[in-house]
Each structure stands twice: as structure tokens, then as C-alpha cells.
Design an enzyme around this catalytic site. Structure first.
Site, mmCIF file in Angstrom:
data_model
loop_
_atom_site.group_PDB
_atom_site.id
_atom_site.type_symbol
_atom_site.label_atom_id
_atom_site.label_comp_id
_atom_site.label_asym_id
_atom_site.label_seq_id
_atom_site.Cartn_x
_atom_site.Cartn_y
_atom_site.Cartn_z
ATOM 1 N N LYS A 76 36.517 48.518 33.029
ATOM 2 C CA LYS A 76 37.691 47.683 32.944
ATOM 3 C C LYS A 76 37.669 46.739 33.702
ATOM 4 C CE LYS A 76 41.587 48.510 34.204
ATOM 5 N NZ LYS A 76 42.138 48.372 35.555
ATOM 6 N N LYS B 69 41.251 42.298 44.111
ATOM 7 C CA LYS B 69 41.086 43.586 43.955
ATOM 8 C C LYS B 69 39.872 43.786 43.021
ATOM 9 C CE LYS B 69 41.296 47.976 42.739
ATOM 10 N NZ LYS B 69 42.380 48.736 42.324
ATOM 11 N N SER C 101 46.104 47.517 38.276
ATOM 12 C CA SER C 101 44.811 46.589 38.672
ATOM 13 C C SER C 101 44.356 45.998 37.173
ATOM 14 C CB SER C 101 43.493 47.440 38.809
ATOM 15 O OG SER C 101 43.761 47.753 40.375
#
Length: 305
Positions: free
Chosen positions: A251, A183, A108
């Protein structure tokens, strides 16, 4: 037809190189082995390489060794800097993979990192897909992940049998970088959902209601969600062993915040939850599961688990 002839008529399975054997990468690579693929893996931790070998895979001593004979190379590492570290440079994937190989990045990362990786891979004659996943450790173990893919249709079709050994919902979302954009949206929804569930749990407990009974009935109604089903026991048992760490979700919230700013999309609720996730990291909870957002709600409510 004899068994030998029947077997020989089956198309040969591609040889797989797997880079990154963490919480997600280890069970995912093992599911490919169970599906009959030859998997050669590389990661920094010796015990993870031993686990791969015990499952029937082959441990490599370097990225170059892992990828040199691979038809398909899969990356599953934490973030963009790690993807760039394993992809580029003399010892990296692009300098050592053979032309014609298919590179699938299931990490990701930022959409732009995926776009740049695909462009640089193309210069080496290597095809690329970005294919991040959702479902957490349990989804990886059970091979029921959602896989959101960016890239060319032909490459997606070539990779689909591998994806079917790893997940249940597999969708080509658009060109390179699209999988990462979807995502990012996924992580926005998950974070907001976990925060709402955490607030509900604290509210129920402070009101004197049995949270186990309450979550059971809530899960059967419109308030039900995959997040509630997957994280219910984490909330009830205060079990925050990492399936997906808070620092990784921090993140990801940075990725979605930056991407939304770039396209002019307002994320008012997402911005608040991003700050709550950041606060947990600042308080030393970054290594816990993202269900530990409950701890933040408890602190704001004057209690602590």
C-alpha cells in the site's frame, strides 16, 4: 511545598481517545498510559480492547463514545479508507468530537487524504495534524519511533509532549500532508534497503559464507543501517512474523509511486522494488513481515525458505 500542592501545580494532562489498536496502536497507546495519560480506546477487536483495559486504559463501545470528552484524538489504522471510515459520517470522529479538540492521525495514508481531513476538521472547529511514524512494532514498544508531522506550529507544540512519550525523533516537516509525504519517502528507503539486505543474505549463503558473521561485520561498516540491525534476526532465522506486513508496505509503495508521479519525480529503483513487493502479495505472502522480501529473492535464485 507539600506533595499535594506540588501535584496540583502541574498542568492537567489532556484526555486521549485512541482509535485503532493494532500491532502499532496497542503498544503506542500503552506508552501514553505509562506516561500518565488517561486513554480511552476503540477498535473492532474485543481482545484488543481487553488488552487496553488491562494496561489501565478505558475501552469504549463506539467511536462516538471514545471521542466525545477527549482533548486529543489519535487515529492509528491501516490506510486511507479506514481513516475516512472512522473520521466521517454520523458515528465518526468529526461529528462527535468537541470543538477545540486536536485530531492527530498517525496512520500512513496519502498526503491528499490528510489535507482533506484537516480541511474538514477545521470546518468543525477541530485542529488536525498528520503524524505518521517509522520504527515498526519494536519502535512502538520501545517508544523510540520517528514521528514526521504535518500541520500548524502551535498544534505541533501542543502535541509534542504526547509525541515524546511515543518516539525519539520528532520533526514538524511542513503544512498538512507533509508528514505523509515524508513517510512515503521513508517507506521507499526502507523497502529498497530491505531488498538489498535480502539479496546480500542470499548471495552470502550461496557463496558458502557464514551469514551471521558476515552481517555482523557489514552492520559495523558503511553498509550498516537501522533496517539491517532491526531485521538481521528475521533474515537469519527466517522469522517473518509480522512487525510490519508486506501488504501494508505494498500500500505504501503505491502511495509513494502515485505521489512521485504527481510531482514528476523518477523512482527507477523504487519502481522495481514496488513490483517485487507486489509479487509477494500475489504469492500469498502479504501477511508476513516485510523482511519476507528475502523469500522473493530465494525464489528468483531457485530456492525457497
Amino acid at each position: 511545598m507539600s506533595d499535594t500542592l506540588a501535584h496540583s501545580s502541574r498542568p492537567a494532562r489532556p484526555a486521549i481517545a485512541w482509535i485503532g489498536l493494532g500491532i502499532m496502536g496497542s503498544p503506542m497507546s500503552e506508552n501514553l498510559i505509562k506516561a500518565g495519560y488517561d486513554v480511552t480506546g476503540y477498535t473492532l477487536e474485543r481482545e484488543k480492547l481487553d488488552r487496553l483495559a488491562a494496561a489501565g486504559g478505558t475501552a469504549a463501545g463506539s467511536i462516538a463514545e471514545a471521542v466525545r470528552d477527549a482533548d486529543v484524538i489519535i487515529i492509528m489504522v491501516p490506510a486511507s479508507p479506514q481513516v475516512e471510515a472512522v473520521a466521517y459520517g454520523p458515528g465518526g470522529i468529526l461529528e462527535n468530537a468537541r470543538p477545540g479538540a486536536l485530531l492527530i492521525d498517525m496512520s500512513s495514508i496519502t498526503p491528499q487524504t490528510s489535507i482533506d481531513l484537516a480541511k474538514n476538521a477545521r470546518r468543525k472547529g477541530i485542529r488536525a495534524l498528520d503524524a505518521p511514524v517509522s520504527g515498526g512494532e519494536a519502535g512502538a514498544v520501545e517508544a523510540v519511533l520517528s514521528i514526521m508531522v504535518g500541520g500548524e506550529q502551535a498544534d505541533f507544540e501542543a502535541a509534542k509532549p504526547l509525541f515524546e512519550a511515543l518516539g525519539r525523533t520528532i520533526v514538524l516537516c511542513g503544512p498538512h500532508g507533509s508528514g505523509q509525504t515524508v513517510k512515503a519517502a521513508n517507506q521507499l528507503i526502507v523497502a529498497v534497503n530491505i531488498q538489498a539486505c535480502a539479496e546480500a543474505v542470499v548471495f552470502l549463503e550461496r557463496s558458502g559464507v557464514d551469514p551471521k558473521a558476515a552481517l555482523e561485520v557489514l552492520g559495523g561498516g558503511l553498509a550498516g543501517s537501522t533496517v539491517l540491525a532491526r531485521k538481521r534476526d528475521n533474515f537469519l532465522n527466517r522469522d517473518f512474523a509480522p512487525g510490519f506486513r508486506i501488504d501494508l508496505h505494498h500500500k505504501d509503495m503505491g502511495i509513494v509511486s502515485d505521489a512521485a508521479r504527481a510531482v514528476g519525480a523518477a523512482l527507477p529503483v523504487g519502481a522495481v522494488v514496488a513490483q517485487l513487493v507486489a509479487s509477494l502479495c500475489a504469492q500469498g505472502d502479504g501477511g508476513l513481515d516485510h523482511s519476507a522480501l528475502l523469500r522473493g529473492v530465494e525464489r528468483l535464485s531457485g530456492t525457497r525458505s
